[in-house]
Write a protein that holds these residues in place. Sequence first.
Motif, PDB file in Angstrom:
ATOM      1  N   ALA A   1     -83.232  13.967  -9.531  1.00 17.15           N
ATOM      2  CA  ALA A   1     -83.521  13.367 -10.832  1.00 17.15           C
ATOM      3  C   ALA A   1     -83.274  14.394 -11.934  1.00 17.15           C
ATOM      4  O   ALA A   1     -83.508  15.595 -11.754  1.00 17.15           O
ATOM      5  N   LEU A   2     -82.799  13.929 -13.077  1.00 17.31           N
ATOM      6  CA  LEU A   2     -82.569  14.817 -14.217  1.00 17.31           C
ATOM      7  C   LEU A   2     -83.899  15.229 -14.833  1.00 17.31           C
ATOM      8  O   LEU A   2     -84.738  14.385 -15.158  1.00 17.31           O
ATOM      9  N   ARG A   3     -84.102  16.526 -15.007  1.00 17.56           N
ATOM     10  CA  ARG A   3     -85.272  17.051 -15.716  1.00 17.56           C
ATOM     11  C   ARG A   3     -84.890  17.197 -17.187  1.00 17.56           C
ATOM     12  O   ARG A   3     -84.040  17.998 -17.549  1.00 17.56           O
ATOM     13  N   PHE A   4     -85.543  16.401 -18.014  1.00 25.10           N
ATOM     14  CA  PHE A   4     -85.144  16.223 -19.422  1.00 25.10           C
ATOM     15  C   PHE A   4     -86.319  16.616 -20.318  1.00 25.10           C
ATOM     16  O   PHE A   4     -87.358  15.962 -20.322  1.00 25.10           O
ATOM     17  N   GLU A   5     -86.133  17.684 -21.051  1.00 24.61           N
ATOM     18  CA  GLU A   5     -87.207  18.200 -21.901  1.00 24.61           C
ATOM     19  C   GLU A   5     -87.130  17.596 -23.298  1.00 24.61           C
ATOM     20  O   GLU A   5     -86.093  17.673 -23.973  1.00 24.61           O
ATOM     21  N   THR A   6     -88.246  17.018 -23.738  1.00 26.79           N
ATOM     22  CA  THR A   6     -88.358  16.435 -25.075  1.00 26.79           C
ATOM     23  C   THR A   6     -89.535  17.098 -25.786  1.00 26.79           C
ATOM     24  O   THR A   6     -90.339  17.809 -25.161  1.00 26.79           O
ATOM     25  N   PRO A   7     -89.668  16.873 -27.097  1.00 25.86           N
ATOM     26  CA  PRO A   7     -90.838  17.430 -27.802  1.00 25.86           C
ATOM     27  C   PRO A   7     -92.163  16.975 -27.202  1.00 25.86           C
ATOM     28  O   PRO A   7     -93.173  17.672 -27.308  1.00 25.86           O
ATOM     29  N   GLY A   8     -92.164  15.843 -26.532  1.00 32.50           N
ATOM     30  CA  GLY A   8     -93.383  15.321 -25.927  1.00 32.50           C
ATOM     31  C   GLY A   8     -93.615  15.792 -24.507  1.00 32.50           C
ATOM     32  O   GLY A   8     -94.586  15.387 -23.864  1.00 32.50           O
ATOM     33  N   GLY A   9     -92.719  16.643 -23.989  1.00 34.42           N
ATOM     34  CA  GLY A   9     -92.859  17.127 -22.629  1.00 34.42           C
ATOM     35  C   GLY A   9     -91.658  16.770 -21.772  1.00 34.42           C
ATOM     36  O   GLY A   9     -90.725  16.092 -22.226  1.00 34.42           O
ATOM     37  N   GLU A  10     -91.669  17.236 -20.542  1.00 33.46           N
ATOM     38  CA  GLU A  10     -90.549  16.986 -19.645  1.00 33.46           C
ATOM     39  C   GLU A  10     -90.672  15.624 -18.971  1.00 33.46           C
ATOM     40  O   GLU A  10     -91.749  15.233 -18.536  1.00 33.46           O
TER      41      GLU A  10
ATOM     42  N   ASP B   1     -81.170   2.455 -26.264  1.00 34.69           N
ATOM     43  CA  ASP B   1     -81.904   3.533 -26.918  1.00 34.69           C
ATOM     44  C   ASP B   1     -81.259   4.879 -26.601  1.00 34.69           C
ATOM     45  O   ASP B   1     -80.634   5.062 -25.553  1.00 34.69           O
ATOM     46  N   VAL B   2     -81.421   5.825 -27.508  1.00 31.71           N
ATOM     47  CA  VAL B   2     -80.879   7.167 -27.334  1.00 31.71           C
ATOM     48  C   VAL B   2     -82.014   8.177 -27.413  1.00 31.71           C
ATOM     49  O   VAL B   2     -82.791   8.171 -28.375  1.00 31.71           O
ATOM     50  N   LEU B   3     -82.119   9.034 -26.426  1.00 39.54           N
ATOM     51  CA  LEU B   3     -83.105  10.111 -26.422  1.00 39.54           C
ATOM     52  C   LEU B   3     -82.381  11.436 -26.555  1.00 39.54           C
ATOM     53  O   LEU B   3     -81.301  11.624 -25.998  1.00 39.54           O
ATOM     54  N   GLN B   4     -82.977  12.357 -27.300  1.00 36.74           N
ATOM     55  CA  GLN B   4     -82.385  13.683 -27.438  1.00 36.74           C
ATOM     56  C   GLN B   4     -83.346  14.713 -26.864  1.00 36.74           C
ATOM     57  O   GLN B   4     -84.555  14.650 -27.077  1.00 36.74           O
ATOM     58  N   GLY B   5     -82.785  15.646 -26.118  1.00 35.03           N
ATOM     59  CA  GLY B   5     -83.610  16.677 -25.518  1.00 35.03           C
ATOM     60  C   GLY B   5     -82.738  17.735 -24.865  1.00 35.03           C
ATOM     61  O   GLY B   5     -81.548  17.857 -25.175  1.00 35.03           O
ATOM     62  N   ILE B   6     -83.327  18.478 -23.944  1.00 27.94           N
ATOM     63  CA  ILE B   6     -82.621  19.563 -23.269  1.00 27.94           C
ATOM     64  C   ILE B   6     -82.535  19.256 -21.772  1.00 27.94           C
ATOM     65  O   ILE B   6     -83.542  18.920 -21.143  1.00 27.94           O
ATOM     66  N   ALA B   7     -81.329  19.351 -21.223  1.00 27.29           N
ATOM     67  CA  ALA B   7     -81.126  19.140 -19.790  1.00 27.29           C
ATOM     68  C   ALA B   7     -81.569  20.400 -19.055  1.00 27.29           C
ATOM     69  O   ALA B   7     -80.898  21.431 -19.116  1.00 27.29           O
TER      70      ALA B   7
END
Length: 322
Positions: free
Chosen positions: A299-308, A285-291
């Motif tokens: 741990a990587l903090r990964f921001e998505t439209p659904g939250g971090e 699977d591929v997720l797109q967001g902001i690092a």
Amino acid sequence: MSPFPLLRLLSHEDFRPGPQLAEVLGVSRASVSLALKGAAEMGVEVQAVKSRGYKLAHPLDWVDETVVARHLAENARFFDLHCFDEIDSTNLALMAKAHTGAPSGLCYAAERQTAGRGRRGRAWHGAPGDTLMFSLLWRFNLGVADLSGLSLAVGLAVIRALQKHGVNGAMLKWPNDIVAPGGKLGGILIELSGDALGPSAVVIGIGLNVGLRDNARKALDQAAEALHTLGYRADRNTLLAAILTELASLLPAFERHGFAPLRDEWEACHAMQNQTVRLLMPSGDVLQGIARGVSNHGALRFETPGGEQQFHSGEVSLRSVV
């Protein structure tokens, strides 16, 4: 016959006749020819001129225990360095030593690894003289769970060493890559063993492209860069000593305080900080967001439209959105 005894007899300045090489090595001319073929397969270019013999097309920068110790100065007491022409994997060899009780500070460097590995089992390739490849055994009075963020901390040690030698274009990519605008410079592979509550043994593997010739660049499956193109002019002995010096102070500090005090410095070196990226999951699977950086535990903090969300090392790969 391994090519290395032959290569150590050759220089880039003077030709040496084939019969002379065979005599010094105590082998046949046919063995010399096979060694020359092996050198070519490893990416080392040897010039041959009839009636004159052989010489290296480019000088080989050999890693030398004595020279590294001299550069380490007072820090040499923390390390027991052994250099190999060829080994299956410095990480594998040190893991075996760790299981037999080898002490902290044992370090293996190699000119060539026949089974070198990168993260997630990828092969690690390096031509003799062009790549710095080494592994360090370090023991912690911590449980394995308390070592979260260690690979990120080691990455900072590498960046600090490079900056002190005039390399300002190197950055980090979560979780354990060293990169430059032109591609990957190197990587870090951490392997752990020990009890849940401690103590634990860690083998830290580091590989860096110091130089990168065209034939080696073409053999890679991703964009790569070399320190020489970023202005690094010293030899590999200097670089190895510089990284070990940084680790000699960083690893004890990590044991006392963890990754949290290093978090801001690491984020300042993160090549993809606050950029839109894709996370490639082990499932495909591929997720797109902001690092958005990293947590106090790495741990990587990964921001998505659904939250971090937070992802830990080994679970994902990070790629820029193009």
